[in-house]
Enzyme design. Structure first.
Site, short mmCIF file in Angstrom:
data_model
loop_
_atom_site.label_atom_id
_atom_site.label_comp_id
_atom_site.label_asym_id
_atom_site.label_seq_id
_atom_site.Cartn_x
_atom_site.Cartn_y
_atom_site.Cartn_z
N SER A 153 6.13 -3.40 9.36
CA SER A 153 6.75 -1.99 8.79
C SER A 153 5.34 -1.55 8.48
CB SER A 153 7.64 -1.81 7.46
OG SER A 153 6.69 -2.87 6.39
N TYR A 154 5.74 -0.18 8.49
CA TYR A 154 3.77 0.92 7.84
C TYR A 154 2.83 -0.07 6.85
CZ TYR A 154 1.04 4.84 8.01
OH TYR A 154 0.45 5.56 8.26
N PRO A 155 1.43 -0.27 7.35
CA PRO A 155 1.09 -1.34 6.71
C PRO A 155 0.31 -0.04 5.86
CG PRO A 155 -0.12 -0.71 8.94
CD PRO A 155 1.28 -0.46 9.17
N ARG A 156 0.19 0.72 5.57
CA ARG A 156 -0.40 1.79 4.37
C ARG A 156 0.66 2.71 3.44
NH1 ARG A 156 -5.93 3.06 6.11
NH2 ARG A 156 -6.31 2.66 8.01
N THR A 157 1.52 1.70 2.83
CA THR A 157 2.60 1.82 1.68
C THR A 157 2.06 1.75 0.56
OG1 THR A 157 4.83 2.51 1.51
CG2 THR A 157 4.01 -0.15 2.69
#
Length: 175
Positions: A153-157
């Site tokens: 999933s989106y890595p910058r969360t």
């Protein structure tokens, strides 16, 4: 965060350059996340610099029987009070009748382990650094490549929890 960071970084870089002779920076970066992060870094640095190690004591019992070792550890874990631990050892050694232990029951339980929660950015960077020796820049580049390839999933969360109203199945169908 990105818009504010980019706009204000550009503004302050242009404003301060040339005004201070000892200002040795091509870019003066700003971001709303940088201030609290810097606070955490400074707080941890102060903790490390002012740390005073204290001796502690543990009770650890090893029983050897029929070639097998059984270890029992003190339920309290460790104590910073040496006299307390020494008095417990003396009580055991000088007990009359001598101390004995008997296993009265054994309980086995099946334990189900749930799937791990997704890592946030900080946890990802820590794990990459500690376990793999990868720096933050390389870790984020790798995470981005894995994201673009559909592996994570989106890595910058920073979010690891979703509201009950979040439609997970519908979101997955859209992928």
């Amino acid at each position: 965060d990105l818009k504010v960071g980019v706009a204000f970084s550009r503004f302050q870089t242009r404003f301060f350059q040339g005004r201070y002779g000892d200002l040795d920076s091509a870019v003066l970066s700003y971001g709303p996340c940088q201030t609290p992060t810097l606070g955490f870094v400074v707080q941890r640095h102060v903790q490390i610099e002012t740390f005073k190690p204290e001796p502690y004591w543990v009770l650890d019992l090893a029983v050897l029987k029929q070639g097998r070792i059984c270890r029992a550890t003190w339920e309290s874990g460790r104590s910073f009070n040496q006299n307390k631990v020494n008095s417990l050892v003396i009580k055991c050694r000088e007990a009359d009748p001598p101390c004995k232990a008997r296993v009265t029951s054994v309980v086995s339980k099946d334990k189900k382990q749930g799937r791990p929660t997704p890592m946030n950015t900080v946890a990802l960077l820590k794990a990459c650094s500690k376990a793999l020796g990868i720096g933050p820049h390389a870790a984020m580049q790798t995470a981005e490549r894995l994201y673009l390839s559909g592996y994570l999933s989106y890595p910058r969360t920073e979010s690891t929890a979703y509201p009950k109203s979040f439609d997970i199945a519908g979101t997955l169908r859209q992928q």
